[in-house]
Design a protein around this motif. Structure first.
Motif, short mmCIF file in Angstrom:
data_model
loop_
_atom_site.label_atom_id
_atom_site.label_comp_id
_atom_site.label_asym_id
_atom_site.label_seq_id
_atom_site.Cartn_x
_atom_site.Cartn_y
_atom_site.Cartn_z
N PRO A 127 -11.61 1.60 -1.83
CA PRO A 127 -10.33 1.93 -1.18
C PRO A 127 -10.08 3.21 -0.46
N LEU A 128 -9.20 3.23 0.49
CA LEU A 128 -8.94 4.28 1.26
C LEU A 128 -8.13 5.37 0.38
N GLU A 129 -8.28 6.45 0.85
CA GLU A 129 -7.40 7.64 0.24
C GLU A 129 -5.97 7.55 0.78
N PRO A 130 -5.34 8.51 0.42
CA PRO A 130 -3.88 8.49 1.05
C PRO A 130 -3.84 8.37 2.40
N MET A 131 -2.63 8.31 3.25
CA MET A 131 -2.75 8.00 4.55
C MET A 131 -3.33 8.93 5.35
N THR A 132 -3.62 10.02 5.01
CA THR A 132 -4.38 11.08 5.96
C THR A 132 -5.74 10.30 6.30
N GLU A 133 -6.44 9.70 5.34
CA GLU A 133 -7.86 9.19 5.72
C GLU A 133 -7.63 8.09 6.66
N VAL A 134 -6.70 7.43 6.23
CA VAL A 134 -6.08 6.26 7.28
C VAL A 134 -5.86 6.65 8.57
N VAL A 180 -1.92 0.65 -1.62
CA VAL A 180 -2.79 0.77 -3.00
C VAL A 180 -2.62 -0.53 -3.89
N ASP A 181 -1.31 -0.75 -4.02
CA ASP A 181 -1.05 -2.11 -4.91
C ASP A 181 -1.69 -3.27 -4.33
N SER A 182 -1.39 -3.40 -2.97
CA SER A 182 -1.82 -4.56 -2.07
C SER A 182 -3.54 -4.61 -2.22
N TYR A 183 -4.14 -3.45 -2.24
CA TYR A 183 -5.66 -3.75 -2.48
C TYR A 183 -6.00 -3.94 -3.88
N LYS A 184 -5.37 -3.58 -4.80
CA LYS A 184 -5.70 -3.80 -5.97
C LYS A 184 -5.48 -5.44 -6.22
N MET A 205 7.09 3.84 10.17
CA MET A 205 7.29 2.85 9.12
C MET A 205 7.27 1.41 9.45
N LEU A 206 7.84 1.25 10.57
CA LEU A 206 7.67 -0.18 11.11
C LEU A 206 6.27 -0.48 11.49
N ARG A 207 5.69 0.42 12.29
CA ARG A 207 4.23 0.26 12.33
C ARG A 207 3.48 -0.06 11.22
N ASP A 208 3.52 0.67 10.25
CA ASP A 208 2.67 0.59 8.80
C ASP A 208 3.18 -0.74 8.32
N LEU A 209 4.01 -1.20 8.10
CA LEU A 209 4.61 -2.53 7.49
C LEU A 209 4.02 -3.69 8.43
N PHE A 210 4.13 -3.46 9.72
CA PHE A 210 3.69 -4.28 10.52
C PHE A 210 2.05 -4.53 10.39
N LEU A 211 1.36 -3.36 10.31
CA LEU A 211 -0.04 -3.43 10.01
C LEU A 211 -0.42 -4.02 8.51
N TRP A 212 0.18 -3.67 7.83
CA TRP A 212 0.07 -4.34 6.27
C TRP A 212 0.24 -5.71 6.51
N SER A 213 1.24 -6.21 7.12
CA SER A 213 1.50 -7.75 7.15
C SER A 213 0.29 -8.36 7.86
N ILE A 214 -0.21 -7.63 8.85
CA ILE A 214 -1.48 -8.30 9.58
C ILE A 214 -2.70 -8.18 8.46
#
Length: 787
Positions: A47-54, A25-29, A104-113
């Motif tokens: 923006p996307l809702e919480p991770m359930t929508e993602v 959320v903060d990154s999107y802002k 957690m590692l997967r989500d951090l990896f996707l965030w970095s991409i």
């Protein structure tokens, strides 16, 4: 190396999920407008809702943008019954639905991409599971970023990053293939729960990963699925000859003449893989079966092979074309002449209807199983529409002609039906081109045809403008008020006649010559005909010389590009071809395919009537509904999580050293870049200080220069003295060596060991002093040059 997972004490880290959500959320802002637009092209509404929508976005497996940007926890799969059916064979405990370290590692990896941090992504890639699939996803994201960027530098940067991760994935699968070929093939086919149950093949096809498709592992994987439980030795010419009598006898002699896979240690995989997906390993129990049971098992293996399905489908399709052609030539009479239609017409109607039902079933299954990586894969919206139209139009024309055929007893309607079915038959003939996909020397030619069609449509507008311009202007000069103001008249006079100019057919020339020579005012005067002559010459030059030759040059360029990537285009098409016949139902040869369609319809109705009971079986007993087990999915689905862990362990072990080497190279590259930047920043500072030097500072520099010169002279003198002492010592040693050699020669002459006829060797005097003087001269010259 350091494992960041060691910082997490427990496997269940659901508390970290809130932190990840807030990070997104903060990154999107904090994103700028262009970055947000790039994300919108990938994710849609933001923006996307919480991770359930993602989670839901990936679990729905929408590949319309050739990308699957996020992954979610497996727990969300329970909200979608159809997706739960796909995973019904995975016997996992409820604790596995928790948010774990790997999520957690997967989500951090996707965030970095998604945040365009490739260096951070490379570090996380070392620790994330299924790193080949992760690298392909990263490549797909950057490729999508590149296509949506308007700035050339950004486009090139994203393209370079995409190519880097794509190369990493290809090199990783090559490393795995070097260690174990069979396990490497399984890595491309297995569904990956961490990334929404996708496969590496799906990601590579949807993102058109050229480097991975050109690997030997990709080709071998398609061979494994193509032959299924038949042996790969059936690729040999002698084995292909034996396939012909086996096919003609409907597989009755196949168990005796066809080679099958042998039962070995790999047969243990048969019990670890679901029958709903890919499983080309034979059961180890086959060797202990009775001869009769073994015969029927091999008979079933023969008909389950994609190769055999394609062969029977090809034969049935050729037979359908022959019957359809025979009907159009001899048995398409008026309804007044018969009570019951001829058997050929009945056969054609049933065959086309069963093929239409099969096409509809395939589309529904692809959407239902989220196997949509081929949808919109042409790279062009216009080409996608034309491709879909090419597949839909034959059925539309057939049923339209059928309606005119039985809509009335009018003879004119029969002529309309005959015309429509004649055009439809031509399209059915053209559809036979899809069978050449299996041939390497002909398969890429289909890509050439598709790309050439795209180029042709780009030129149609220019050719249309040239034809229309000449048609309107020439008819206004020589056929004034003589063109009928009807659709047919305008089309035939203004468009159709000038159209043949493209092929060099100049029908207007004779008419113009006749007007000029005879001065026939009925059709036009000589001046107008002469002007039309000039106009005709110009359009012949423009259309025949310029436009057509330019079109040929574009065609040649398109063919050259396809030939440069023949391997990629052939494997890209072959994937679709192999997958199509793998997912076909048993007896999928029209019109016999109506039998499995009836069975599937019955099972589906039974499932809907007992939906509550079926749902309970899926959740509690991990039971696959019969309607789902009747069809197969182009994935390797494990029965339990232990098989997934084995695949992950093999992939990480085989590719770890390669990943470490990449990180080390990047570290050295970054160090050199940092030093270079520091040097660049130091040079301007030095230049600015020198420009501000005062007279006093120049005097200080002059004094330092004199001190350095004097010190250098003293050093030279000391060096000269040392050289002279070394020369004197060497002269003494040479004199001693000369005396020793003289003594040895005298001793040899006394014992008569030498040949008296050979002259005695003489020793020249030492010339070191001359060398020393030369050294002195050199020293003097050096001193002068320094001064």
């Amino acid at each position: 190396g350091f494992d960041p997972l060691t910082l997490v004490e427990k496997d269940d880290i659901s508390s970290y999920q809130k932190f990840i959500e807030q990070l997104y959320v903060d990154s999107y802002k904090a994103m700028n407008t262009s970055h947000r637009n790039r994300l919108i092209t990938i994710l849609g509404k933001l923006p996307l809702e919480p991770m359930t929508e993602v989670d839901y976005k990936l679990n729905k497996f929408d590949l319309s943008n050739h990308i699957f940007p996020f992954c979610g926890s497996p727990g969300h799969v329970e909200n979608d019954y159809e997706l739960n059916v796909i995973n019904s064979n995975i016997k996992t405990d409820r604790t596995n639905n928790k948010y774990t370290k790997h999520h957690m590692l997967r989500d951090l990896f996707l965030w970095s991409i998604l945040m365009d941090m490739p260096e951070m992504a490379k570090v996380l890639l070392l620790h994330v599971r299924s790193r080949i699939c992760a690298a392909l996803i990263a490549s797909a994201v950057f490729k999508k970023y590149s296509n949506s960027s308007q700035i050339v530098d950004l486009r090139d940067k994203f393209q370079s990053q995409s190519l880097e991760f794509e190369t990493y994935a290809a090199m990783s699968i090559n490393k795995c293939y070097e260690y174990n070929e069979k396990r490497a093939c399984e890595l491309l086919l297995r569904q990956i729960p961490l990334f929404g149950n996708v496969t590496c093949m799906q990601v590579a096809i949807s993102s058109e990963s050229v480097k991975l498709l050109e690997t030997a592992c990709f080709d071998q994987t398609l061979n494994q699925v193509w032959f299924d439980k038949l042996s790969l030795s059936n690729q040999q010419t002698s084995a292909k000859l034996l396939q012909i009598p086996s096919i003609l006898t409907f597989g009755l002699i196949a168990p005796w003449v066809i080679n099958y896979r042998k039962e070995n240690e790999e047969s243990l995989m048969n019990t670890n893989l679901s029958k709903q997906g890919i499983n080309y390993y034979v059961d180890e129990k086959n060797s202990t079966e009775a001869p009769c049971t073994k015969y029927w098992t091999h008979f079933r293996y023969f008909h389950e092979s994609s190769l055999i399905k394609m062969s029977y489908h090809f034969i049935s399709y050729i037979w359908f074309l022959l019957v359809f052609s025979y009907m159009m030539l001899y048995h398409l009479d008026n309804r007044n002449t018969f009570i019951i239609p001829h058997w050929t017409e009945i056969y054609v109607i049933i065959t086309v209807s069963t093929m239409f039902c099969e096409e509809a079933r395939k589309l529904f299954q692809e959407y239902d199983a989220r196997m949509l990586e081929r949808w919109g894969s042409t790279g062009s919206t216009l080409l996608t529409v034309l491709t879909n139209t090419f597949y839909i139009l034959p059925y539309f024309l057939f049923y339209l002609g059928l309606g005119f055929r039985y809509g009335s007893y009018n003879e004119d309607l029969l002529s309309t039906a005959r015309i429509i079915w004649a055009l439809d038959l031509e399209l059915w003939y053209l559809r036979t081109l899809k069978f050449v996909m299996a041939l390497k020397f002909l398969g890429p030619k289909l890509f050439m045809l598709k790309n050439m069609l795209r180029d042709l449509f780009a030129f149609v507008f220019m050719i249309f403008i040239a034809i229309t311009a000449y048609g309107v202007v020439s008819r206004s000069l020589i056929l004034y008020k003589q063109v009928p103001f009807t659709g047919y008249g305008i089309f035939s006079e203004i468009f159709y006649e000038p159209y043949w100019l493209i092929y060099g057919e100049v029908s207007d020339k004779d008419l113009l010559d006749d007007i000029i020579n005879n001065n026939n005012n009925a059709t036009g005067n000589a001046a107008e005909a002469t002007a039309t002559h000039v106009l005709l010459a110009f359009h012949m030059l423009f259309i025949n010389i310029l436009l057509l030759n330019l079109l040929i040059a574009v065609f040649a360029d398109t063919i050259g590009k396809v030939q440069e990537n023949t391997e990629f285009y052939w494997r890209y098409q072959r994937y679709s071809f192999v997958r199509e016949y793998f997912e076909r139902l048993p007896l999928s040869y029209p019109p016999l395919i109506i039998i499995p369609h009836i069975i599937l319809l019955f099972l589906t109705i039974y499932q809907k009537c007992c939906s509550k009971l079926s749902r309970n079986r899926v959740i509690n007993e991990n039971h696959v509904p019969l309607s789902k087990s009747f069809t197969r999915i182009f994935k390797m689905i494990p029965v339990n999580d232990s098989q997934n862990e084995q695949w992950d362990s093999f992939e990480n072990a085989a590719t770890y050293s390669y990943v470490r080497s990449i990180l080390e190279n990047n570290k050295n590259k970054n160090t050199l870049t940092t030093n270079y930047e520091q040097l660049k920043s130091t040079i301007p500072t030095t230049d600015s200080n020198l420009s501000k030097t005062t007279v006093d500072q120049q005097q200080i520099i002059e004094n330092l220069k004199n001190e350095l010169m004097s010190t250098f002279k003293l050093a030279l003198v000391e060096t000269q003295k040392g050289l002279e002492q070394n020369n004197s010592r060497m002269e003494n040693r040479l004199d001693q060596m000369k005396a020793s050699l003289e003594w040895m020669m005298n001793a040899m002459s006394r014992v008569k060991m030498n040949n008296p006829n050979d002259p005695r060797p003489t020793f020249a005097s030492s010339s070191l002093r001359n060398d020393t003087s030369f050294a002195d001269q050199a020293t003097t010259l050096t001193t002068n040059s320094v001064e």
